[in-house]
Write an enzyme that holds these catalytic residues in place. Structure first.
Site, PDB file in Angstrom:
ATOM      1  CD  GLU A  85      46.305  30.322  45.931  1.00  0.00           C
ATOM      2  OE1 GLU A  85      45.988  31.477  46.246  1.00  0.00           O
ATOM      3  OE2 GLU A  85      45.747  29.304  46.398  1.00  0.00           O
ATOM      4  CE1 TYR A 124      38.826  35.172  45.121  1.00  0.00           C
ATOM      5  CE2 TYR A 124      39.529  37.013  46.470  1.00  0.00           C
ATOM      6  CZ  TYR A 124      39.827  35.988  45.600  1.00  0.00           C
ATOM      7  OH  TYR A 124      41.127  35.777  45.214  1.00  0.00           O
ATOM      8  CG  HIS A 173      49.034  35.567  44.266  1.00  0.00           C
ATOM      9  ND1 HIS A 173      49.806  35.047  45.281  1.00  0.00           N
ATOM     10  CD2 HIS A 173      47.759  35.133  44.506  1.00  0.00           C
ATOM     11  CE1 HIS A 173      49.027  34.333  46.090  1.00  0.00           C
ATOM     12  NE2 HIS A 173      47.794  34.362  45.634  1.00  0.00           N
ATOM     13  CG  HIS A 232      41.856  26.462  48.112  1.00  0.00           C
ATOM     14  ND1 HIS A 232      41.138  27.433  48.709  1.00  0.00           N
ATOM     15  CD2 HIS A 232      42.839  27.076  47.422  1.00  0.00           C
ATOM     16  CE1 HIS A 232      41.673  28.601  48.389  1.00  0.00           C
ATOM     17  NE2 HIS A 232      42.688  28.410  47.612  1.00  0.00           N
ATOM     18  CG  HIS A 238      40.071  35.230  41.061  1.00  0.00           C
ATOM     19  ND1 HIS A 238      40.305  34.072  40.363  1.00  0.00           N
ATOM     20  CD2 HIS A 238      41.027  35.280  42.024  1.00  0.00           C
ATOM     21  CE1 HIS A 238      41.360  33.448  40.882  1.00  0.00           C
ATOM     22  NE2 HIS A 238      41.814  34.163  41.885  1.00  0.00           N
ATOM     23  CG  ASP A 271      44.167  36.286  44.955  1.00  0.00           C
ATOM     24  OD1 ASP A 271      43.747  35.848  43.871  1.00  0.00           O
ATOM     25  OD2 ASP A 271      44.850  35.608  45.738  1.00  0.00           O
ATOM     26  CG  HIS A 314      45.165  34.547  49.389  1.00  0.00           C
ATOM     27  ND1 HIS A 314      45.255  33.689  48.332  1.00  0.00           N
ATOM     28  CD2 HIS A 314      44.942  33.775  50.466  1.00  0.00           C
ATOM     29  CE1 HIS A 314      45.069  32.463  48.716  1.00  0.00           C
ATOM     30  NE2 HIS A 314      44.871  32.467  50.008  1.00  0.00           N
ATOM     31  CG  ASP A 340      44.574  31.064  41.710  1.00  0.00           C
ATOM     32  OD1 ASP A 340      45.682  31.075  42.273  1.00  0.00           O
ATOM     33  OD2 ASP A 340      43.617  31.758  42.106  1.00  0.00           O
TER      34      ASP A 340
END
Ligand code: FEO
Length: 391
Positions: free
Chosen positions: A80, A191, A78, A24, A222, A163, A144, A82
């Site tokens: 999100e 990051y 989380h 993104h 990640h 994250d 996040h 991903d």
């Protein structure tokens, strides 16, 4: 597709995205990973999933250890996508699993994305016994998204940090001591600057909470898993979340006919003459997410644009828009510069954006019509050198 043992009975079962180059708007030149972890205990527990396009990879790795149908809990740290994108596919092969998520934001987010499943919403610091291990859910809102939490396993001294402490970095090595330290720290900083920076206050609170936990391994979602450099990444986060000013000067510009470029070089000369480490970025050549990474080490920021159609160049507009979104209201010292033919509006617009970022304007905006003369350039160098002297 084999799982990798993190500790006895705890496995990495995530996915490696070698090809992704844009997350993104953030350039991921070294790819990414979506880490998920499987804990084999009385209750089989999966911590997070992966991006939906990698669901098969996740399920194959889980299957190399157990039959996925035996999964009892899936902890969603989380919402999100991903990390949650593969949930529907995983639920097809693990239909008896209960999805553990934060209350109320995780629950709300997962329902909106995936609809009805068997959810268990957990409150801050609630614990879940899975047999010989306990999982404690610690909220880290805005690191996040509002729903974020981390999961701590005291018996293993593992923090499943989602994250937090991540890096977009695809590699064969799964652990921090298997990959070059300088590169993973550079990616961790990138990051932080591009994902976490605007939420630095919340991240500082989260770091304070987790640093009191006895942590031997940070299993981030990640990049590499931290096991040999836990102290280093904690210290880096303490520094980054504190929003302490760096020492460098960052000069960011675009130019049409080299006049704004000449001003940028004169500014560079001024900082360099006083021994300030200076970095110069032409927005035509360097991606805004790479420049953002360098903001963390900056004390001064000079942004330049010539005037085009009564405004700034689109590249400069894009950079300033991105900067404003990620601005943590830290107190960089900033100023605007640029050349113009007649209107000259761009320089004032840049200055207004720097003010909107919360930065202190430390030098009057530099506006030069057409081509800067040698005298004008020398004066700019002198003014910048005086600025450093006045600190
Ligand atoms: Fe890695 Fe906020 O998702």
């Amino acid at each position: 597709m084999n799982a990798i043992e993190v500790k006895k009975g705890v496995y990495w079962v995530g996915a490696i995205d070698w090809d992704i180059r844009n997350f993104h708007g953030y350039t991921t030149n070294r790819g990414a990973t979506y880490n998920a972890f499987l804990i084999i205990d009385e209750k089989i527990t999966l911590i997070d999933t992966v991006k939906n396009t990698f669901a098969d990879e996740l399920i194959a790795r889980i299957s190399s250890i157990i039959d996925p149908a035996k999964i009892d809990y899936i902890v969603s740290n989380h919402v999100e996508m991903d990390h949650s994108g593969a949930l529907p596919e995983v639920m097809k092969v693990a239909p008896n699993a209960t999805i553990v998520t934060s209350s109320p934001q995780g629950m709300k987010g997962l329902m909106a994305h995936y609809g009805e499943f068997n959810y268990m919403a957990v409150k801050p610091n609630e614990t879940l016994n899975i047999g010989s291990r306990t999982l404690r859910f610690v909220p880290t809102p805005m690191v996040h998204w509002p729903d974020n939490m981390v999961t701590y396993c005291p018996e293993e001294k593992i923090l499943f940090s989602n994250d937090s402490f991540g890096q977009h970095y695809a590699s064969n090595g799964r652990f921090d001591d298997e990959e070059p330290f300088d590169i993973i720290m550079e990616e961790a900083q990138k990051y932080y600057a591009n994902i976490v920076l605007p939420y630095s206050k919340q991240a500082a609170t989260a770091v304070n909470i987790v640093k009191d936990l006895d942590v031997e391994i940070i299993a981030t979602s990640h990049g590499v898993i931290w096991r040999s450099h836990v102290k280093d990444i904690f210290e880096a986060y303490e520094k980054w979340t504190s929003l302490q000013s760096g020492e460098n000067a960052l000069i960011v510009y675009d130019s049409m006919w080299h006049s704004t470029e000449k001003i940028a070089k004169a500014i560079e000369k001024g900082f360099a003459s006083k021994g300030v480490t200076t970095e110069v970025y032409d927005l035509k050549e360097t991606h805004i997410s790479d420049i953002m990474t360098r903001i963390i080490d900056a004390k001064y920021l000079a942004v330049g644009s010539p005037t085009l159609n009564n405004g700034y160049l689109p590249t400069v507009a894009g950079f300033l828009c991105y900067l404003k979104g990620l601005s943590a209201k830290n107190h960089l010292k900033a100023f605007a510069f640029g050349s113009y033919g007649w209107g000259g509006q761009s320089i004032g617009m840049v200055e207004q954006d720097l003010i909107a970022c919360g930065y202190d304007i430390c030098l009057d905006k530099i506006r030069i019509q057409y081509i800067p003369s040698k005298e004008q350039l020398d004066k700019i160098t002198e003014d910048v050198a005086n600025l450093v002297d006045s600190e």
